[in-house]
Motif scaffolding. Structure first.
Motif, PDB file in Angstrom:
ATOM      1  N   UNK A   1     -18.896 -10.201  -5.091  1.00  0.00           N
ATOM      2  CA  UNK A   1     -18.569  -8.836  -5.510  1.00  0.00           C
ATOM      3  C   UNK A   1     -17.245  -8.443  -4.880  1.00  0.00           C
ATOM      4  N   UNK A   2     -16.553  -7.544  -5.533  1.00  0.00           N
ATOM      5  CA  UNK A   2     -15.313  -6.990  -5.022  1.00  0.00           C
ATOM      6  C   UNK A   2     -15.655  -5.651  -4.369  1.00  0.00           C
ATOM      7  N   UNK A   3     -15.306  -5.480  -3.126  1.00  0.00           N
ATOM      8  CA  UNK A   3     -15.749  -4.288  -2.397  1.00  0.00           C
ATOM      9  C   UNK A   3     -14.715  -3.858  -1.378  1.00  0.00           C
ATOM     10  N   UNK A   4     -14.758  -2.586  -1.065  1.00  0.00           N
ATOM     11  CA  UNK A   4     -14.068  -2.065   0.111  1.00  0.00           C
ATOM     12  C   UNK A   4     -15.008  -2.251   1.293  1.00  0.00           C
ATOM     13  N   UNK A   5     -14.473  -2.768   2.376  1.00  0.00           N
ATOM     14  CA  UNK A   5     -15.292  -3.090   3.544  1.00  0.00           C
ATOM     15  C   UNK A   5     -14.947  -2.144   4.674  1.00  0.00           C
ATOM     16  N   UNK A   6     -15.969  -1.575   5.274  1.00  0.00           N
ATOM     17  CA  UNK A   6     -15.850  -0.598   6.360  1.00  0.00           C
ATOM     18  C   UNK A   6     -16.520  -1.202   7.589  1.00  0.00           C
ATOM     19  N   UNK A   7     -15.744  -1.394   8.653  1.00  0.00           N
ATOM     20  CA  UNK A   7     -16.314  -1.925   9.890  1.00  0.00           C
ATOM     21  C   UNK A   7     -15.980  -0.951  11.010  1.00  0.00           C
ATOM     22  N   UNK A   8     -17.010  -0.567  11.768  1.00  0.00           N
ATOM     23  CA  UNK A   8     -16.842   0.438  12.824  1.00  0.00           C
ATOM     24  C   UNK A   8     -17.462  -0.084  14.109  1.00  0.00           C
TER      25      UNK A   8
ATOM     26  N   UNK B   1     -10.955   0.555  -7.953  1.00  0.00           N
ATOM     27  CA  UNK B   1     -10.624   0.244  -6.575  1.00  0.00           C
ATOM     28  C   UNK B   1     -10.180   1.495  -5.824  1.00  0.00           C
ATOM     29  N   UNK B   2      -9.357   2.299  -6.481  1.00  0.00           N
ATOM     30  CA  UNK B   2      -8.835   3.494  -5.809  1.00  0.00           C
ATOM     31  C   UNK B   2      -9.960   4.461  -5.444  1.00  0.00           C
ATOM     32  N   UNK B   3     -10.933   4.629  -6.332  1.00  0.00           N
ATOM     33  CA  UNK B   3     -12.049   5.535  -6.048  1.00  0.00           C
ATOM     34  C   UNK B   3     -12.869   5.038  -4.862  1.00  0.00           C
TER      35      UNK B   3
ATOM     36  N   UNK C   1     -12.158  -0.132  10.849  1.00  0.00           N
ATOM     37  CA  UNK C   1     -11.297  -1.036  10.103  1.00  0.00           C
ATOM     38  C   UNK C   1     -11.643  -1.006   8.635  1.00  0.00           C
ATOM     39  N   UNK C   2     -10.620  -0.841   7.772  1.00  0.00           N
ATOM     40  CA  UNK C   2     -10.812  -0.761   6.328  1.00  0.00           C
ATOM     41  C   UNK C   2     -10.079  -1.925   5.659  1.00  0.00           C
ATOM     42  N   UNK C   3     -10.756  -2.551   4.736  1.00  0.00           N
ATOM     43  CA  UNK C   3     -10.194  -3.719   4.064  1.00  0.00           C
ATOM     44  C   UNK C   3     -10.793  -3.789   2.666  1.00  0.00           C
ATOM     45  N   UNK C   4     -10.225  -4.608   1.816  1.00  0.00           N
ATOM     46  CA  UNK C   4     -10.745  -4.798   0.463  1.00  0.00           C
ATOM     47  C   UNK C   4     -10.659  -6.273   0.111  1.00  0.00           C
ATOM     48  N   UNK C   5     -11.678  -6.762  -0.569  1.00  0.00           N
ATOM     49  CA  UNK C   5     -11.634  -8.147  -0.985  1.00  0.00           C
ATOM     50  C   UNK C   5     -12.937  -8.593  -1.611  1.00  0.00           C
ATOM     51  N   UNK C   6     -12.985  -9.848  -1.968  1.00  0.00           N
ATOM     52  CA  UNK C   6     -14.197 -10.421  -2.557  1.00  0.00           C
ATOM     53  C   UNK C   6     -15.070 -10.981  -1.440  1.00  0.00           C
ATOM     54  N   UNK C   7     -16.347 -10.667  -1.500  1.00  0.00           N
ATOM     55  CA  UNK C   7     -17.316 -11.165  -0.525  1.00  0.00           C
ATOM     56  C   UNK C   7     -18.527 -11.692  -1.279  1.00  0.00           C
TER      57      UNK C   7
ATOM     58  N   UNK D   1      -3.766  -4.822   2.060  1.00  0.00           N
ATOM     59  CA  UNK D   1      -4.485  -4.894   0.785  1.00  0.00           C
ATOM     60  C   UNK D   1      -5.148  -3.555   0.473  1.00  0.00           C
ATOM     61  N   UNK D   2      -5.793  -2.946   1.473  1.00  0.00           N
ATOM     62  CA  UNK D   2      -6.420  -1.645   1.274  1.00  0.00           C
ATOM     63  C   UNK D   2      -5.361  -0.595   0.977  1.00  0.00           C
ATOM     64  N   UNK D   3      -4.288  -0.564   1.784  1.00  0.00           N
ATOM     65  CA  UNK D   3      -3.257   0.467   1.631  1.00  0.00           C
ATOM     66  C   UNK D   3      -2.592   0.392   0.258  1.00  0.00           C
ATOM     67  N   UNK D   4      -2.391  -0.815  -0.271  1.00  0.00           N
ATOM     68  CA  UNK D   4      -1.773  -0.949  -1.588  1.00  0.00           C
ATOM     69  C   UNK D   4      -2.645  -0.365  -2.690  1.00  0.00           C
ATOM     70  N   UNK D   5      -3.971  -0.386  -2.488  1.00  0.00           N
ATOM     71  CA  UNK D   5      -4.892   0.175  -3.487  1.00  0.00           C
ATOM     72  C   UNK D   5      -5.065   1.679  -3.344  1.00  0.00           C
TER      73      UNK D   5
END
Length: 403
Positions: free
Chosen positions: A219-226, A285-287, A323-329, A371-375
């Motif tokens: 899946x393509x997702x925004x990833x949130x790690x705290x 992705x932006x949403x 930490x915010x990131x986006x990608x396929x997992x 990658x996150x910032x570009x989206x």
């Protein structure tokens, strides 16, 4: 006599319908609505119908379902604590429950009904009879919310009240209806538990049958790690119960913000949390990035409020990084056959954790990958390229411009 014969035939048809309908996916509120429509069609003048049953939920103890003429169905729930106790002490159900009976009919108005505010209010609304039923309460020395029983109440505004034939009808309906409600409640219980322990996104997949090890999908997702900062020193400052309370406060601030913005919490890893915002759930992705950023900013806002409270109590302030990131997992079941968990694995998940790890180094609470910032175009401060542990290529790290 004619009414009794007609209702006898209608009763058999109604019970057959309940049994047949229950074999399909059905929620309690939908069952209640359809049941009331059928009872009205065979001549019942019902003003209000109520279902009450216990809940296995971390916040709520008793769930209630109401149908009211002209208003339809609505739900409520009693949280654990004083409100439930006060409601029970003043309830017209209590004397019947404590007497070990299963049914009782109140005529309104009457001296017997006068002590109960609920019945006084219903009398003012034109209710003439209030018929209560219980099923499944085997030990009346225990509180009702400690047993898997069901409460049913029926109210009418007919000037003559319920007819003898209608009361017999409802009396016979008590056990089959209560059994069906308990069956539906067990599915609701399963959904609540899965939602609490897995989250709605993962829980729905378990209910859909994705329960085997290796049931994974990309899946393509925004990833949130705290991650909580300085947790080792904080753990030394508090007894175990005190540190657990601190962790719960921290998770309410951070993980709570994620849930409120539609994110899916996957894991609590000691004093860290991993969550995703699946892009397919947010249409773009932006949403998904926007929701993740909103959750991050809300977490920081609540952190300030929490630390004000802690300082006023002479307790140390806490801090965390996101930490915010986006990608396929790869999203799905991993573990051993007898103990599985839903999570995400893959390079993007590791990268999100490494991005967060730069927060104390760069003195920031929120960092994002390029990658996150570009989206998600907004004001960003670049902190340049950084080599991250176990990540092959350097990554550009950015922080949001302060409002």
């Amino acid at each position: 006599m004619i009414e009794a014969q007609q209702l006898e035939k209608q009763y058999e048809q109604l019970v057959d319908w309940l049994h047949e309908r229950s074999l399909n996916p059905w929620k309690i509120e939908q069952m209640q609505l359809e049941l009331m429509q059928r009872l009205q069609s065979i001549g019942f003048d019902i003003y209000r119908m109520h279902i009450g049953l216990p809940m296995l939920h971390p916040l709520y103890s008793v769930g209630t379902y109401y149908w009211k003429r002209g208003q339809g169905c609505f739900q409520d729930a009693f949280t654990r604590g004083d409100r439930l106790s006060k409601a029970w002490l003043s309830s017209p159900l209590r004397p019947t429950y404590e007497a070990g009976a299963n049914e009782h009919l109140f005529r309104l108005p009457s001296p017997e009904a006068e002590p109960y505010q609920l019945l006084r209010e219903m009398c003012q609304e034109g209710v003439t009879e209030y018929y209560l039923q219980m099923a499944g309460y085997g030990d009346r020395t225990l509180a009702p919310n400690e047993q898997e029983g069901v409460v049913l109440t029926w109210s009418t505004t007919d000037k003559q009240g319920f007819s003898p034939a209608q009361l017999r009808f409802l009396s016979r309906l008590r056990l089959p209806l209560a059994a069906l409600i308990k069956s539906l409640a067990h599915r609701k219980l399963t959904e609540d538990i899965l939602d609490t322990y897995l989250g709605g996104y993962s829980g729905s997949r378990v209910l859909a049958g994705n329960i085997q090890r290796g049931d994974v999908e990309p899946i393509n997702a925004v990833i949130f790690f705290c991650d909580l900062r300085g947790s080792s020193s904080l753990a030394k400052q508090y007894p175990p119960c005190g540190f657990l309370e601190l962790l719960n406060q921290y998770y309410e601030v951070t993980a709570g913000a994620v849930v409120e913005h539609g994110g899916e919490l996957l894991r609590f890893i000691g004093d860290a949390s991993l969550a995703i915002f699946p892009i397919q759930e947010f249409n773009s992705e932006r949403s998904a990035c926007d929701k993740a950023m909103q959750a991050s900013r809300l977490a920081l806002q609540r952190l300030s409020e929490l630390n004000r409270q802690r300082r006023s109590q002479d307790q140390a302030a806490i801090d965390f990084g996101i930490g915010l990131h986006k990608g396929e997992v790869l999203y799905g079941n991993i573990g051993i056959p007898s103990r599985l968990e839903f999570t995400v694995i893959g390079e993007a998940a590791n990268e999100a954790a490494r991005v967060e790890g730069m927060c104390p180094v760069l003195g920031q609470n929120i960092l994002a990958s390029k990658v996150f910032a570009d989206c998600y175009p907004m004001g960003w401060n670049s902190h340049g390229q950084h080599r991250l542990k176990n990540i092959a290529e350097p990554m550009e790290i950015l922080s949001p411009v302060a409002d």
